[in-house]
Design an enzyme around this catalytic site. Structure first.
Site, mmCIF file in Angstrom:
data_model
loop_
_atom_site.group_PDB
_atom_site.id
_atom_site.type_symbol
_atom_site.label_atom_id
_atom_site.label_comp_id
_atom_site.label_asym_id
_atom_site.label_seq_id
_atom_site.Cartn_x
_atom_site.Cartn_y
_atom_site.Cartn_z
ATOM 1 N N LYS A 122 75.430 71.557 -42.836
ATOM 2 C CA LYS A 122 76.377 71.719 -41.804
ATOM 3 C C LYS A 122 77.658 70.547 -42.145
ATOM 4 O O LYS A 122 77.094 69.399 -42.468
ATOM 5 C CB LYS A 122 75.760 71.637 -40.443
ATOM 6 C CG LYS A 122 74.965 72.888 -40.167
ATOM 7 C CD LYS A 122 75.722 74.030 -39.704
ATOM 8 C CE LYS A 122 74.752 75.318 -39.413
ATOM 9 N NZ LYS A 122 74.128 75.932 -40.754
ATOM 10 N N ASP A 123 78.660 70.525 -41.442
ATOM 11 C CA ASP A 123 79.586 69.527 -41.780
ATOM 12 C C ASP A 123 79.359 68.265 -41.179
ATOM 13 O O ASP A 123 78.444 68.217 -40.013
ATOM 14 C CB ASP A 123 80.939 69.779 -40.760
ATOM 15 C CG ASP A 123 81.577 71.236 -41.343
ATOM 16 O OD1 ASP A 123 80.932 72.226 -40.913
ATOM 17 O OD2 ASP A 123 82.529 71.218 -41.787
ATOM 18 N N LYS A 124 79.761 67.224 -42.039
ATOM 19 C CA LYS A 124 79.579 65.771 -41.457
ATOM 20 C C LYS A 124 80.366 65.560 -40.229
ATOM 21 O O LYS A 124 79.542 65.242 -39.260
ATOM 22 C CB LYS A 124 79.768 64.933 -42.526
ATOM 23 C CG LYS A 124 79.755 63.310 -42.327
ATOM 24 C CD LYS A 124 80.315 62.477 -43.385
ATOM 25 C CE LYS A 124 80.072 60.953 -42.833
ATOM 26 N NZ LYS A 124 80.745 60.645 -41.658
#
Length: 592
Positions: free
Chosen positions: A195-197
């Site tokens: 998942k996105d940072k």
């Protein structure tokens, strides 16, 4: 798709809390953190037993019943009270208890129950006589990993599943933190994807034969990470084993008229969006990853290497300095001396060059997933080109319908087939697919295919010739739907003043009982909050791009930030001339 709609810039991910992602599991449920304390029923009895205190007499009597020798039981108790830093010898137990499987199980269970992890036990078959060895764990991290599965109860599902909630942390970094906290190798944690940072995300994790209490207690002090909703399941997660993701996205700084914003939202609800590969697929620097991929497909290894090592904008000066040094000298050894240690990919590549020269062997030192990323980026670039051409073939969204020569996915046939005059009425534009270039795909029989033949020809490539002698660069191809529609798209418009105020609730906010944010009647700023579900491998950035008709790339956002900064400087100068206090304002911080 609607070319007549007005574009409007927005601040995308101005705060990391403006991008909330919740995984949608294979059974279609939105993964949400709702409980960080409750253990599964399997573990509650264990926790209760571990909270009990036992007298010396309790311990001696328990082991006497198992071993059949009170003196040995007393000696074992005495051994348990010795200084673990001094004692090196193991306590040996022999006799009937070593011969009968049920007695051995009872003994191991008793060690765990009465000594609470301070002692461990294992069967030793190496000598003439079997024995059970009891000892103090010396190398705790290694032993915790090694002995995870020992004594797993019969009938208990093998995999612990839990929700990982993280804020402004990459999935890989979060799992590394969990690894250090628990003493378990990071590779033992299974995910359906990263998942996105720069976001707040919730996703499922599985791990084999580890108790929930261990994960819960170890993660309690981790910053920006929460775990919970523990359960035991029979299967681990695998990459791609998800239905998709649910997004709550806050777009700030909207200056367009509200009727334009509403029209944009309704258009995306009705017509969907072009299923482009997002800009992150092509990297965030001035050297797109698909350029490297092109040279790999052309077997031009030196050109590919030089592109990876070429200077690029927005990097730290010490990195740029090393890249310039390489371009001037083509000396791997001296470049390595000035390259920062944290530039891992470049370091691996330069060491390969140092040993083998500027060739395929050197490039092959890069991790496999990195090498595949480059060629897959080229496929994605060609797909995007084909999609743009196919969309341009229809003057308006209403005119965007299947045409002869299109490829569609027929669910009944479970196959990709051509549209013709006989079957065209059976399909809609949402059935149309486009291929990623490869040796095992069909291509459309219309102008969309003609276009990408020209594009690839300029690159020295042919879509019908995608086999290579080197297996990983021999691409079979695949298919991707031209259009997608967000699932359950909802939108709300907020007026606000405080640039730092959250406009959407996170899982933790809900657990803490916080109320839904409200629009401020006197708000001087406008934001749009969107909630929607997307299939896996579909990019939320492409929905925002379709919605706003504005770029969401890092470069575009930095340009928007620069414009904002200039406007603020002008306001401050005016305020100083008028001898009044400037209004407080907010600066977008990419490292928030």
């Amino acid at each position: 798709m609607d070319k007549k709609r007005m574009s409007f810039p927005v601040y995308f991910k101005q705060r990391y809390g403006d991008f909330i992602v919740r995984e949608v599991s294979e059974d279609g449920k939105i993964v949400t953190l709702t409980d960080t304390t409750t253990l599964p029923d399997w573990d509650k009895q264990v926790e209760e037993s571990q909270s009990q205190t036992y007298t010396d007499e309790d311990v001696v009597n328990a082991f006497k019943d198992i071993i059949g020798d009170e003196q040995v039981a007393v000696q074992l108790l005495s051994y348990s009270k010795m200084d673990s830093k001094v004692v090196k010898d193991k306590f040996q137990v022999t006799g009937k208890v070593t011969e009968e499987k049920e007695l051995r199980k009872q003994f191991h269970d008793a060690v765990r129950k009465y000594f609470s992890g301070n002692l461990e036990s294992e069967l030793n078959n190496s000598g003439k006589e079997k024995s059970i060895e009891v000892f103090f764990p010396q190398k705790r991290r290694r032993m915790m990993s090694k002995n995870t599965a020992r004594g797993w109860p019969s009938g208990k599902p093998e995999y612990l599943q839990f929700v990982l909630y993280k804020e402004n942390i990459d999935t890989t970094v979060a799992l590394e933190a969990l690894s250090k906290a628990t003493g378990l190798p990071s590779k033992t944690f299974d995910t359906a994807g990263t998942k996105d940072k720069r976001a707040i995300t919730s996703q499922l994790i599985t791990i084999k034969k580890v108790d929930a209490k261990r994960i819960r207690d170890s993660a309690a002090k981790l910053k920006g990470i929460k775990v919970g909703n523990f359960s035991y399941v029979h299967k681990p997660l695998k990459l791609g084993s998800l239905h998709g993701n649910h997004f709550t996205i806050t777009l700030r700084g909207i200056e367009a008229p509200m009727d334009v914003v509403v029209q944009a939202c309704e258009s995306v609800k009705k017509f969907g969006f072009i299923n482009y590969f997002g800009t992150q697929r092509f990297g965030t620097s001035a050297i797109p990853t698909h350029h490297v991929g092109k040279y790999l497909l052309l077997s031009k290894w030196e050109e590919a290497i030089n592109l990876v090592l070429t200077p690029r904008a927005f990097e730290k000066w010490e990195i740029t300095e090393a890249r310039i040094h390489w371009m001037k000298t083509k000396d791997a050894t001296s470049t390595l001396q000035v390259l920062p240690r944290y530039q891992i990919i470049e370091k691996i590549l330069l060491r390969g060059i140092e040993e083998y020269g500027c060739n395929l062997t050197a490039f092959s030192k890069l991790p496999l997933n990195m090498r595949l990323l480059y060629v897959h980026a080229y496929q994605s670039y060609i797909w995007n080109e084909m999609a743009s051409k196919r969309i341009d073939m229809a003057p308006t969204p209403e005119d965007l319908v299947p045409i002869p020569g299109d490829l569609v996915y027929d669910t009944k046939l479970n196959d990709h087939i051509y549209v013709d005059q006989n079957n065209i009425s059976n399909y809609t534009i949402t059935d149309v697919v486009l291929p990623l270039p490869g040796y095992s795909v069909k291509y459309p029989k219309n102008a969309a295919y003609d276009h990408i033949k020209e594009v690839m020809a300029r690159d020295g490539l042919d879509p019908t010739d995608m086999k290579r002698n080197i297996r990983i660069y021999s691409l079979p191809g695949g298919y991707r739907f031209l259009l997608r529609k967000p699932m359950g798209l909802e939108y709300s418009i907020y007026q606000y003043n405080d640039l730092c105020i959250p406009l959407a609730l996170t899982d933790l906010d809900v657990m803490e009982g916080k109320k839904e944010p409200q629009s401020a009647p006197d708000g001087s700023r406008t934001a749009l909050v969107i909630k929607m579900g997307l299939d896996s491998a579909t990019y939320a950035t492409m929905v925002i791009r379709e919605l706003t008709k504005y770029e969401t790339s890092q470069i575009a956002q930095k340009e928007l930030q620069s414009k904002y900064d200039r406007e603020q400087e002008g306001k401050e100068e005016e305020a100083q001339e008028e001898d009044i206090e400037p209004t407080e304002d907010f600066q977008i911080n990419a490292d928030e």
